[in-house]
Design an enzyme around this catalytic site. Structure first.
Site, PDB file in Angstrom:
ATOM      1  N   HIS A 149       7.412   7.958  -5.150  1.00 37.18           N
ATOM      2  CA  HIS A 149       6.592   8.727  -5.848  1.00 37.18           C
ATOM      3  C   HIS A 149       5.065   8.717  -5.249  1.00 37.18           C
ATOM      4  CE1 HIS A 149       4.935  10.720  -9.594  1.00 37.18           C
ATOM      5  NE2 HIS A 149       4.046   9.978  -9.493  1.00 37.18           N
ATOM      6  N   ASP A 176      12.023   8.397  -5.866  1.00 37.70           N
ATOM      7  CA  ASP A 176      10.894   8.307  -6.860  1.00 37.70           C
ATOM      8  C   ASP A 176      11.622   7.451  -8.250  1.00 37.70           C
ATOM      9  OD1 ASP A 176       9.093   8.915  -8.781  1.00 37.70           O
ATOM     10  OD2 ASP A 176       8.522  10.771  -8.049  1.00 37.70           O
ATOM     11  N   CYS A 183       2.276  15.012  -9.942  1.00 37.13           N
ATOM     12  CA  CYS A 183       2.887  14.383 -11.270  1.00 37.13           C
ATOM     13  C   CYS A 183       2.378  14.825 -12.422  1.00 37.13           C
ATOM     14  CB  CYS A 183       2.031  12.861 -11.138  1.00 37.13           C
ATOM     15  SG  CYS A 183       2.847  11.716 -12.325  1.00 37.13           S
TER      16      CYS A 183
END
Length: 454
Positions: free
Chosen positions: A339, A310, A152
């Site tokens: 995600h 995601d 991320c």
């Protein structure tokens, strides 16, 4: 089967009564299961803290095999939430998957910033904290280059780091990483748009950005699943309360979701303005403090790990980045998950992470092993410096073909090239071509030394 319109109310009432009776019987387990939820353990893989700096801890996990890879793996987590999502439980642990494959793993746990940390910049995180951790791992393992895997926001920071310090990164893995925001970042990009959002207003008010503020924003992106769906999964099928393991699995995820951390104010402001609003990393215009982040330096192998579903970082916010970096060895592994699902879903651990570990393993052979072959008698001999150009970092099939078209077919020929005019001839950046030529010269010089000593 379609219900008769006149009998449907009675049928629904019957089902409701049966469900209620089942619920009364099953809910007797609720107090016990609440205790289970409160006592769940996370991050169970053994580790040791080998370095602490400000709020940061650098964790070391020992490989679980005797046959260890030469290049260790440093995991750079996001500044948001806690990193134990990557080691949630033994059968859903990204960390453990790499340990089982023979990697020593190091992980940055950023901790939570205090008010005194509100002025920390992205440059502080990249050029001070990450660089210090990388150097500690390099010195500890006596390795010049290490593998880096960022998750991320940690992947975006890792990309910045690799562009600024390419000589220290052997392979770069980017997991659910936002890299390009030109109407490609979905709802999060739209909310962060300069037209609607001023991050300075948040940091001027709070200093550091509160975890609750961030959590509320993420929750609003998918409110039904966030507020209702997860409890439906647990309670809609009340048989789950009979399954202690299922309840504990739910509890681990719920604990992580609620275990947020604040984000240093200045770093947050820079990230929103420079990465989301200005798209500066993708455009190769990003400057950290006084250092230009030149993505032309990303010549090492790069792997993107992307979730098809995601909603935080859609595939379109990651994929195009591969097209603007010079690496000749790039891959994209897109998996049907979200995600967080790519870190914790059973299917991802069965199918995705073995592929990722293999990708790193195949590119983690020590350079001295790459430069030697074993003859039939078992003696090691140096490879010919006129070997394939693709053995050099940053040269894959595409660039090898362009070099061949320019009359360069061997490492020796490349070593003799003049960087500036040759880069102009190829239509590539001088820094990229210079990197190739320097590698080629190192290989030919070592070969000459070996020949002279034999």
């Amino acid at each position: 089967m379609t219900m008769h319109p006149f009998t449907a109310p009675l049928e629904l009432q019957r089902r409701t009564l049966e469900r209620g009776a089942d619920a009364v019987e099953t809910m007797r387990l609720l107090p016990e299961r609440i205790d289970d939820l409160a006592s769940v353990e996370v991050g169970q893989t053994p580790s040791e803290v080998i370095h602490s700096e400000n709020k940061l801890d650098l964790l070391h996990y020992e490989a679980l095999t005797d046959d260890r890879h030469d290049a260790p793996l440093l995991v750079v987590y996001a500044l948001i939430n806690r990193p134990y999502i990557l080691d949630l439980q033994p059968d859903k642990s990204v960390v453990r998957r790499f340990l089982e494959d023979g990697f020593d793993v190091y992980l940055i746990d950023w901790g939570e910033p205090s008010r005194l940390d509100a002025s920390l910049t992205l440059g502080d995180y990249v050029n001070r904290y990450i660089d210090n951790c990388v150097d500690i791992v390099r010195n500890r393992t006596e390795t010049d280059e290490i593998n880096v895997l960022g998750y991320c926001m940690g992947g975006t920071l890792s990309t910045m780091y690799a562009a600024l310090h390419p000589e220290k990164v052997r392979n770069l893995g980017l997991m659910a990483t936002g890299l390009c925001f030109d109407d490609t970042g979905g709802v999060l990009e739209q909310w962060g748009s300069e037209e609607y959002f001023d991050p300075g207003a948040i940091t001027d008010t709070y200093g550091n950005v509160p975890a609750e503020f961030l959590a509320a924003g993420f929750a609003q992106m998918n409110p039904v699943d966030t507020y209702l769906g997860k409890y439906t999964i647990l309670l809609d099928n009340l048989d789950n309360l009979d399954d202690k393991t299922a309840v504990e699995n739910f509890g681990r995820m719920e604990r992580w979701v609620r275990d947020g951390v604040d984000v240093a104010g200045e770093a947050y402001r820079q990230f929103i303005e420079d990465i989301y609003q200005e798209n500066a990393l993708y455009r190769n215009e990003l400057v950290l403090d006084v250092d230009s982040v030149d993505i032309e330096n990303l010549t090492m192998p790069v792997l993107q790990i992307i979730g098809s579903f995601d909603h935080l970082i859609p595939p379109e916010a990651s994929k195009p980045f591969t097209e603007v970096i010079p690496s000749g060895d790039t891959d994209i592994y897109e998996f049907p998950t979200g995600h967080v699902g790519m870190a914790v879903s059973g299917k991802a651990h069965a199918e995705l992470w073995p592929r990722v570990a293999t990708w790193f393993r195949e590119r983690s052979v020590a350079q001295d092993e790459e430069s030697a072959i074993v003859d039939q008698g078992g003696d090691e001999v140096e490879t010919d410096p006129d070997r394939s150009l693709q053995t050099l970092d940053g040269i894959g099939p595409t660039y090898a073909e362009r070099l061949h078209d320019a009359g360069i077919t061997t490492v020796t020929e490349l070593a003799a090239a003049d960087p500036a005019p040759f880069a102009d001839r190829l239509g590539l950046s001088e820094s990229r071509v210079t990197s190739w030529i320097e590698q080629a010269r190192q290989y030919t010089e070592s070969s000459d030394e070996s020949a002279g000593s034999s």
